[in-house]
Enzyme design. Structure first.
Site, PDB file in Angstrom:
ATOM      1  N   HIS A   1      -1.164   3.786   3.385  1.00  0.00           N
ATOM      2  CA  HIS A   1      -1.268   3.368   4.778  1.00  0.00           C
ATOM      3  C   HIS A   1      -0.172   4.038   5.607  1.00  0.00           C
ATOM      4  O   HIS A   1       0.775   4.615   5.057  1.00  0.00           O
ATOM      5  CB  HIS A   1      -1.170   1.839   4.912  1.00  0.00           C
ATOM      6  CG  HIS A   1      -0.043   1.215   4.149  1.00  0.00           C
ATOM      7  ND1 HIS A   1       1.244   1.219   4.595  1.00  0.00           N
ATOM      8  CD2 HIS A   1      -0.019   0.579   2.948  1.00  0.00           C
ATOM      9  CE1 HIS A   1       2.016   0.601   3.713  1.00  0.00           C
ATOM     10  NE2 HIS A   1       1.281   0.215   2.690  1.00  0.00           N
TER      11      HIS A   1
HETATM   12  P1  TYD Z   1       1.029  -3.749   1.199  1.00  0.00           P
HETATM   13  O1  TYD Z   1       2.018  -3.476   2.279  1.00  0.00           O
HETATM   14  O2  TYD Z   1      -0.376  -3.244   1.390  1.00  0.00           O
HETATM   15  O3  TYD Z   1       1.572  -3.201  -0.195  1.00  0.00           O
HETATM   16  P2  TYD Z   1       2.025  -1.724  -0.627  1.00  0.00           P
HETATM   17  O4  TYD Z   1       1.946  -0.834   0.557  1.00  0.00           O
HETATM   18  O5  TYD Z   1       3.400  -1.898  -1.124  1.00  0.00           O
HETATM   19  O6  TYD Z   1       1.116  -1.282  -1.726  1.00  0.00           O
HETATM   20  O7  TYD Z   1       1.010  -5.314   0.933  1.00  0.00           O
HETATM   21  C1  TYD Z   1       0.288  -5.898  -0.141  1.00  0.00           C
HETATM   22  C2  TYD Z   1      -0.016  -7.338   0.212  1.00  0.00           C
HETATM   23  O8  TYD Z   1       1.194  -8.089   0.357  1.00  0.00           O
HETATM   24  C3  TYD Z   1      -0.790  -7.502   1.512  1.00  0.00           C
HETATM   25  O9  TYD Z   1      -1.837  -8.414   1.278  1.00  0.00           O
HETATM   26  C4  TYD Z   1       0.170  -8.129   2.478  1.00  0.00           C
HETATM   27  C5  TYD Z   1       1.248  -8.752   1.615  1.00  0.00           C
HETATM   28  N1  TYD Z   1       2.583  -8.594   2.205  1.00  0.00           N
HETATM   29  C6  TYD Z   1       3.176  -9.680   2.832  1.00  0.00           C
HETATM   30  O10 TYD Z   1       2.621 -10.777   2.918  1.00  0.00           O
HETATM   31  N2  TYD Z   1       4.437  -9.522   3.352  1.00  0.00           N
HETATM   32  C7  TYD Z   1       5.101  -8.341   3.286  1.00  0.00           C
HETATM   33  O11 TYD Z   1       6.266  -8.225   3.787  1.00  0.00           O
HETATM   34  C8  TYD Z   1       4.463  -7.213   2.651  1.00  0.00           C
HETATM   35  C9  TYD Z   1       5.138  -5.870   2.556  1.00  0.00           C
HETATM   36  C10 TYD Z   1       3.208  -7.399   2.130  1.00  0.00           C
END
Ligand code: TYD
Length: 136
Positions: free
Chosen positions: A52
């Site tokens: 993303h």
């Molecule tokens: P995401 O940012 O997509 O993970 P990564 O980029 O590290 O693979 O987040 C994964 C899930 O965690 C998403 O459902 C949202 C949740 N999340 C939170 O609730 N709070 C946060 O601060 C973060 C970073 C993610």
């Protein structure tokens, strides 16, 4: 990959025979005030994270333990960065697509963020990201 779209930042190191110490001050060592800290851990071998970009959020990523790769894409070029020490990290400004892979066993990916979690700030569709960066 344009140098303005990422920055490797070395952090202060207080070396000591009792163990080393590194510290980070928001708007000092990294170019934003820290509003949130999160970390990835227990990442199974072969898994990928990220996938993303962000409209507002800026981040600083450190391998607090072990190692992994951060792959950055500004819409034109890609850059793979291997992080494997806890005394430097990569700063990622807005509108840069990021993926993380090649996690070593037991690695911890520490992320400092400029904003609270806000799903509306995410761009999770690469085609949408490409369209937005092509129009800049
Ligand atoms: P995401 O940012 O997509 O993970 P990564 O980029 O590290 O693979 O987040 C994964 C899930 O965690 C998403 O459902 C949202 C949740 N999340 C939170 O609730 N709070 C946060 O601060 C973060 C970073 C993610």
């Amino acid at each position: 990959m344009d140098k303005k779209n990422y920055q490797i930042i070395d952090l202060p190191r207080v070396t000591d025979e009792r163990g080393n110490l590194t510290f980070i001050e928001g708007d000092g060592h990294i170019p934003f005030d820290i509003k949130r800290v999160y970390y990835l851990y227990d990442v199974p071998g072969g898994e990928k994270r990220g996938g993303h970009a962000h409209k507002i959020l800026k981040q600083f990523i450190i391998a607090a333990n072990g190692s992994f790769d951060v792959i950055l894409n500004d819409g034109k070029n890609k850059k793979r960065i291997h992080l494997n020490r806890s005394y430097y990290g990569v700063y990622i400004p807005t509108m840069v697509w990021r993926e993380l892979d090649n996690f070593s066993s037991g690695s911890v990916c520490l992320v400092l963020a400029s904003e609270h979690y806000l799903e509306d700030d995410y761009i999770r569709d690469f085609n949408e990201f490409k369209k937005l960066t092509d129009s800049i």
